[in-house]
Design a protein around this motif. Structure first.
Motif, PDB file in Angstrom:
ATOM      1  N   UNK A 201       0.814  -1.224   0.000  1.00 31.37           N
ATOM      2  CA  UNK A 201       0.000   0.000   0.000  1.00 31.37           C
ATOM      3  C   UNK A 201       0.845   1.270   0.000  1.00 31.37           C
ATOM      4  N   UNK A 202       1.832   1.364   0.906  1.00 33.78           N
ATOM      5  CA  UNK A 202       2.598   2.621   1.044  1.00 33.78           C
ATOM      6  C   UNK A 202       4.058   2.499   0.604  1.00 33.78           C
ATOM      7  N   UNK A 203       4.484   1.327   0.214  1.00 31.83           N
ATOM      8  CA  UNK A 203       5.854   1.085  -0.276  1.00 31.83           C
ATOM      9  C   UNK A 203       6.926   1.179   0.796  1.00 31.83           C
ATOM     10  N   UNK A 213      14.817  -0.498  14.079  1.00 34.21           N
ATOM     11  CA  UNK A 213      13.512  -0.202  13.494  1.00 34.21           C
ATOM     12  C   UNK A 213      13.322  -0.935  12.181  1.00 34.21           C
ATOM     13  N   UNK A 214      12.223  -1.664  12.076  1.00 29.47           N
ATOM     14  CA  UNK A 214      11.841  -2.308  10.829  1.00 29.47           C
ATOM     15  C   UNK A 214      10.460  -1.824  10.423  1.00 29.47           C
ATOM     16  N   UNK A 215      10.071  -2.117   9.197  1.00 26.65           N
ATOM     17  CA  UNK A 215       8.839  -1.561   8.657  1.00 26.65           C
ATOM     18  C   UNK A 215       7.597  -2.404   8.851  1.00 26.65           C
ATOM     19  N   UNK A 216       7.696  -3.491   9.614  1.00 32.94           N
ATOM     20  CA  UNK A 216       6.532  -4.368   9.757  1.00 32.94           C
ATOM     21  C   UNK A 216       6.501  -5.007  11.136  1.00 32.94           C
ATOM     22  N   UNK A 217       5.317  -5.495  11.500  1.00 32.95           N
ATOM     23  CA  UNK A 217       5.138  -6.351  12.663  1.00 32.95           C
ATOM     24  C   UNK A 217       4.710  -7.714  12.155  1.00 32.95           C
ATOM     25  N   UNK A 229       1.687   2.538   7.406  1.00 29.98           N
ATOM     26  CA  UNK A 229       0.274   2.860   7.132  1.00 29.98           C
ATOM     27  C   UNK A 229      -0.704   1.962   7.873  1.00 29.98           C
ATOM     28  N   UNK A 230      -0.193   0.900   8.513  1.00 32.53           N
ATOM     29  CA  UNK A 230      -1.073   0.019   9.280  1.00 32.53           C
ATOM     30  C   UNK A 230      -1.731  -1.084   8.492  1.00 32.53           C
ATOM     31  N   UNK A 231      -1.433  -1.178   7.201  1.00 36.47           N
ATOM     32  CA  UNK A 231      -2.041  -2.224   6.385  1.00 36.47           C
ATOM     33  C   UNK A 231      -1.601  -3.606   6.862  1.00 36.47           C
TER      34      UNK A 231
END
Length: 246
Positions: A201-203, A213-217, A229-231
């Motif tokens: 969604x937000x790349x 820090x990473x970009x996902x859970x 973005x919470x997607x």
């Protein structure tokens, strides 16, 4: 063009409401002051002062960058530096002057020292660099987002397009400054053949980390949530896939 005493306050207010960065230009040679103001005013809100007294009136917490002539008729740029310190103003400061730097410059609370004569490109580059440095509150998450934006642009544009883009050059410089400020570098996140490399969604990149820090859970074996973005992205469990038979 916004000036000191007698300037158009309505015009200044209108520009500052547009969220343009505010540059205070202090230069007692009127011809140079007006020239430098023209160089900057299409991009920034410029407050132009011809004297130290006018500079004092225009110097407040809204100023992002202060460009000071070191030698004024009744004031010096060094004295104005003291005022900025006394008022605890959080702005970037450069001396733009015909005076060659000497050893005393090492003790001045300035961010840059630019010797005249200077071109339009010199001045624009100076202000842009100072504004990039002023972004002192950048977080690891924001740096990861900047890097993700850079990669997305690189994936869409050709090398000639990238090389000809001022916006791309600024983005790269902002990333480098942020990396230096955070004293961090990029690392690859552990590979997972099922996890996307970026949020669909937000790349935001999911294959890179900045510090811790990473970009996902990771919500499950095949479920990830974007920290940008919470997607939520879920892929089918490979073990439950059925092979279609003819």
């Amino acid at each position: 063009m916004s000036k000191g005493n007698g300037g158009n306050e309505e015009e200044t207010t209108h520009k500052e409401e547009a969220n343009q960065p505010v540059v205070l230009l202090v230069e007692d040679e009127r011809g140079l002051a007006e020239l430098y103001t023209r160089f900057l005013e299409d991009i920034y809100t410029v407050r132009t002062a011809y004297t130290g007294d006018e500079a004092l009136e225009l110097l407040d917490e809204a100023v992002d960058v202060a460009l000071l002539d070191r030698r004024l008729e009744t004031w010096s740029g060094d004295q104005l530096l003291s005022v900025i310190q006394d008022r605890k103003l959080d702005c970037q400061v450069a001396l733009v002057t015909a005076i060659a730097p000497d050893f005393d410059v090492a003790d001045l609370a300035i961010d840059e020292y630019l010797e005249k004569p200077i071109s339009r490109e010199d001045l624009l580059e100076l202000v842009e660099e100072l504004l990039l440095r002023s972004d002192s509150d950048i977080t690891q998450q924001e740096l990861l987002a900047l890097i993700s934006r850079k990669i997305s642009i690189e994936n869409e544009k050709s090398t000639p397009e990238l090389e000809g883009s001022d916006e791309y050059a600024r983005l790269k410089r902002r990333i480098e400054i942020a990396k230096q400020r955070l004293n961090l570098d990029l690392e690859q996140v552990g590979a997972n053949k099922h996890r996307p490399d970026a949020c669909p969604r937000c790349d935001l990149r999911w294959d890179l980390s900045v510090g811790d820090t990473i970009g996902f859970l990771n919500l499950g074996s095949y479920v990830w949530k974007c920290t940008g973005c919470g997607s939520v992205v879920k892929v089918p469990d490979p073990s439950s896939r059925r092979v279609a038979r003819r």
